[in-house]
Write a protein that holds these residues in place. Structure first.
Motif, PDB file in Angstrom:
ATOM      1  N   PRO A 133       5.476   7.941  -6.605  1.00  0.00           N
ATOM      2  CA  PRO A 133       5.632   8.311  -7.759  1.00  0.00           C
ATOM      3  C   PRO A 133       6.884   7.756  -8.672  1.00  0.00           C
ATOM      4  N   ALA A 134       7.745   7.282  -7.696  1.00  0.00           N
ATOM      5  CA  ALA A 134       9.151   6.593  -8.327  1.00  0.00           C
ATOM      6  C   ALA A 134       9.081   5.315  -8.438  1.00  0.00           C
ATOM      7  N   PRO A 135       9.671   4.555  -9.449  1.00  0.00           N
ATOM      8  CA  PRO A 135       9.859   3.059  -9.786  1.00  0.00           C
ATOM      9  C   PRO A 135      10.124   2.371  -8.454  1.00  0.00           C
ATOM     10  N   VAL A 136       9.554   1.398  -8.115  1.00  0.00           N
ATOM     11  CA  VAL A 136       9.973   0.479  -7.100  1.00  0.00           C
ATOM     12  C   VAL A 136       9.451  -0.775  -7.272  1.00  0.00           C
ATOM     13  N   ALA A 137      10.651  -1.770  -7.013  1.00  0.00           N
ATOM     14  CA  ALA A 137      10.147  -3.103  -7.286  1.00  0.00           C
ATOM     15  C   ALA A 137      10.790  -4.035  -6.165  1.00  0.00           C
ATOM     16  N   VAL A 138      10.169  -5.088  -5.736  1.00  0.00           N
ATOM     17  CA  VAL A 138      10.745  -5.854  -4.687  1.00  0.00           C
ATOM     18  C   VAL A 138      10.972  -7.481  -5.297  1.00  0.00           C
ATOM     19  N   THR A 139      12.072  -7.852  -4.758  1.00  0.00           N
ATOM     20  CA  THR A 139      12.315  -9.232  -5.170  1.00  0.00           C
ATOM     21  C   THR A 139      12.710 -10.088  -3.994  1.00  0.00           C
ATOM     22  N   GLY A 164       8.582 -10.066  -6.628  1.00  0.00           N
ATOM     23  CA  GLY A 164       7.351 -10.304  -6.100  1.00  0.00           C
ATOM     24  C   GLY A 164       6.634  -9.190  -6.166  1.00  0.00           C
ATOM     25  N   TYR A 165       7.238  -7.903  -6.719  1.00  0.00           N
ATOM     26  CA  TYR A 165       5.969  -6.737  -6.754  1.00  0.00           C
ATOM     27  C   TYR A 165       6.749  -5.678  -7.465  1.00  0.00           C
ATOM     28  N   ALA A 166       6.097  -4.975  -8.299  1.00  0.00           N
ATOM     29  CA  ALA A 166       6.476  -4.014  -8.954  1.00  0.00           C
ATOM     30  C   ALA A 166       5.328  -2.786  -9.073  1.00  0.00           C
ATOM     31  N   ASN A 167       5.439  -1.793  -8.343  1.00  0.00           N
ATOM     32  CA  ASN A 167       4.588  -0.761  -8.278  1.00  0.00           C
ATOM     33  C   ASN A 167       4.141  -0.043  -9.522  1.00  0.00           C
ATOM     34  N   ARG A 168       3.121   0.675  -9.623  1.00  0.00           N
ATOM     35  CA  ARG A 168       2.423   1.262 -10.770  1.00  0.00           C
ATOM     36  C   ARG A 168       3.453   2.290 -11.446  1.00  0.00           C
ATOM     37  N   ALA A 169       4.228   3.106 -10.934  1.00  0.00           N
ATOM     38  CA  ALA A 169       5.236   3.885 -11.502  1.00  0.00           C
ATOM     39  C   ALA A 169       6.117   3.048 -12.295  1.00  0.00           C
ATOM     40  N   TYR A 170       6.837   1.884 -11.794  1.00  0.00           N
ATOM     41  CA  TYR A 170       7.489   0.782 -12.419  1.00  0.00           C
ATOM     42  C   TYR A 170       6.895   0.405 -13.662  1.00  0.00           C
ATOM     43  N   ARG A 171       5.622  -0.292 -13.415  1.00  0.00           N
ATOM     44  CA  ARG A 171       4.993  -0.955 -14.836  1.00  0.00           C
ATOM     45  C   ARG A 171       4.673   0.144 -15.739  1.00  0.00           C
ATOM     46  N   GLU A 172       4.284   1.428 -15.289  1.00  0.00           N
ATOM     47  CA  GLU A 172       4.153   2.528 -16.300  1.00  0.00           C
ATOM     48  C   GLU A 172       5.261   2.856 -17.249  1.00  0.00           C
ATOM     49  N   LEU A 173       6.538   2.937 -16.423  1.00  0.00           N
ATOM     50  CA  LEU A 173       7.958   3.173 -17.144  1.00  0.00           C
ATOM     51  C   LEU A 173       8.357   1.995 -17.740  1.00  0.00           C
ATOM     52  N   PHE A 174       8.328   0.892 -17.411  1.00  0.00           N
ATOM     53  CA  PHE A 174       9.080  -0.407 -18.130  1.00  0.00           C
ATOM     54  C   PHE A 174       8.114  -1.411 -18.712  1.00  0.00           C
ATOM     55  N   GLY A 175       6.807  -1.090 -18.315  1.00  0.00           N
ATOM     56  CA  GLY A 175       5.752  -2.199 -18.992  1.00  0.00           C
ATOM     57  C   GLY A 175       5.473  -3.125 -17.978  1.00  0.00           C
ATOM     58  N   ASN A 197       0.852  -1.355  -0.014  1.00  0.00           N
ATOM     59  CA  ASN A 197      -0.070  -0.063   0.042  1.00  0.00           C
ATOM     60  C   ASN A 197       0.841   1.185  -0.075  1.00  0.00           C
ATOM     61  N   VAL A 198       2.091   1.221   0.797  1.00  0.00           N
ATOM     62  CA  VAL A 198       2.748   2.492   0.805  1.00  0.00           C
ATOM     63  C   VAL A 198       3.545   2.681  -0.392  1.00  0.00           C
ATOM     64  N   LEU A 199       4.240   1.393  -1.029  1.00  0.00           N
ATOM     65  CA  LEU A 199       5.086   1.709  -2.298  1.00  0.00           C
ATOM     66  C   LEU A 199       4.111   1.798  -3.581  1.00  0.00           C
ATOM     67  N   GLY A 200       2.864   1.469  -3.433  1.00  0.00           N
ATOM     68  CA  GLY A 200       1.893   1.803  -4.631  1.00  0.00           C
ATOM     69  C   GLY A 200       1.619   3.281  -4.787  1.00  0.00           C
ATOM     70  N   ARG A 201       1.924   3.967  -3.757  1.00  0.00           N
ATOM     71  CA  ARG A 201       1.516   5.403  -3.660  1.00  0.00           C
ATOM     72  C   ARG A 201       2.733   6.272  -4.201  1.00  0.00           C
TER      73      ARG A 201
END
Length: 428
Positions: free
Chosen positions: A58-64, A72-83, A52-56
């Protein structure tokens, strides 16, 4: 897998649900007078969902997680940037952009050491132009961490955070390009103001060299000159305007022109220094310069010179002895009100003299006297013509294309004595 964030500090009380049926539980206020029982920190973690925190953000964030860094997780900003990215795949497959930026080794290091790792200004191509990011890899602990007071468990995952710095990188690039243009203009001006060809009077061989500072050093105001005077005499000049850039080079040009004009007046060296001092104050009262003006007269074999705050000249006698001009200097040019004196040296045939600026002998981690001593020791073995002497001195003193200061060297050499004539040290 569920990801949660640990909050540092003492535990809080959990307030009961509100009367309106609000399903969310929030921390309640402390009661210092009647402290309640301690809660297990794992209960607190459940109140804060990392997704919930990472999804808010604006910077790309991913968790492995795991040694293969499975996504394990890529937030919306990450998916918008890289697909879109597929969870569960190793980062080498699911996150190819990280491999392109060289981030995967940092993720390994963060997982092994339990310490954050980061890189700066990594370029990503194909996103509507080059874009640059600072990337941080932060190790994440396990949900099964022991209770408070025990040692934390080993990292089980890595959080990758990318902050875009494209604007900063582009601004820095433009600044470097602008500085490069200014430096090129200053070097061109500096070289154009120096003599393109040195006079070679009878009985005296002269050579000089100028080495601008490296790319990180602004051009200074070093100069040299050789001026033919009447009666076979020759003026030898070395100078250094304090400061850097176009202004220092411009002031140097004015002083060099003035020296040539004053030399034609056939004045003693100390009077030339006095005139230059007044001119320097008129040009810029806040910018000073050092200078040595010497006149070689072949008839009595004398060198008459005056120094305005400049470094001592060095003389190598025919027997290899190196002498240093230790006479009192006058104040630098542009200070006003000082007294300059002329000094006379009688030179023997075969003597080699060197005039130089501080860039040749000054080092940040050494006293300048140490540099002068090293130069004198080098000059003792630097035999050859003046141009060879200049090259050897630069090489021995460590002056290269990336040197941090300008360097000017003027070397002169008297004709050697006829064979069979014994000569000793110069008479000072």
């Amino acid at each position: 897998m569920r990801w949660s964030a640990r909050l540092a500090g003492a535990p809080w009380r959990a307030a009961p649900p509100t009367a309106t049926g609000d399903p969310f539980t929030v921390p309640g206020p402390r009661e210092p007078a009647r402290p309640g029982p301690l809660l297990d920190l794992r209960e607190i973690h459940e109140l804060y969902d990392l997704r919930n925190v990472l999804g808010r953000l604006p910077a790309p964030v991913a968790v492995t997680y795991g040694p293969q860094h499975q996504l394990g997780y890529a937030n919306r900003a990450y998916r918008e940037l890289f697909g879109d990215r597929t969870n569960g795949l190793p980062a080498s497959e699911a996150l190819p952009e990280l491999a392109a930026m060289g981030v995967l080794p940092l993720m390994d290091q963060a997982l092994r050491s339990g310490r954050p790792r980061s890189v700066k200004s990594r370029c990503i191509l194909g996103l509507g132009g080059n874009r640059y990011y600072n990337v941080s890899c932060v190790p994440l602990g396990s949900e099964a961490d022991p209770v408070a007071g025990a040692e934390p468990g080993p990292p089980i995952g890595v959080l990758i955070f990318a902050a875009e710095v494209t604007d900063q990188v582009q601004a820095a690039t433009r600044l470097r390009e602008s500085e490069g243009r200014h430096r090129a203009a200053a070097v061109t001006l500096q070289r154009s103001l120096l003599p393109q060809k040195l006079e070679q009077p009878d009985g005296l061989t002269v050579a000089a060299t100028y080495q601008p500072g490296g790319a990180e050093a602004a051009v200074g105001g070093d100069w040299y000159d050789v001026i033919g005077l009447g009666g076979g005499r020759t003026a030898l000049v070395i100078g250094d305007v304090m400061g850097r850039g176009l202004r220092a080079a411009a002031v140097m040009g004015q002083l060099r022109t003035a020296v040539r004009a004053y030399a034609r007046l056939d004045l003693p060296p100390h009077e030339v220094m006095t005139l230059l001092d007044g001119l320097a104050m008129e040009i810029d009262a806040n910018q000073i310069a050092t200078c040595t003006y010497a006149v070689w007269d072949p008839a009595p074999s004398t060198l008459v010179y005056a120094s305005a705050g400049h470094l001592p000249l060095l003389l190598r006698c025919p027997d290899g002895t190196v002498l240093r001009g230790e006479e009192q200097n006058g104040p630098p040019l542009g200070t006003g009100g000082g007294t300059h004196l002329s000094h006379t040296l009688r030179l023997l045939p075969g003597t080699t003299g060197v005039l130089y600026t501080d860039g040749l002998v000054e080092r940040r981690d050494e006293d300048i006297d140490q540099g002068i001593d090293q130069l004198a020791h080098t000059l003792a073995g630097a035999v050859g013509t003046p141009d060879v002497v200049c090259s050897r001195l630069l090489r021995a003193m460590g002056v290269s294309s990336d040197h941090d200061d300008d360097v000017a060297v003027l070397a002169f050499q008297l004709a050697a004595a006829p064979a069979g004539v014994d000569v000793g040290p110069s008479e000072v």
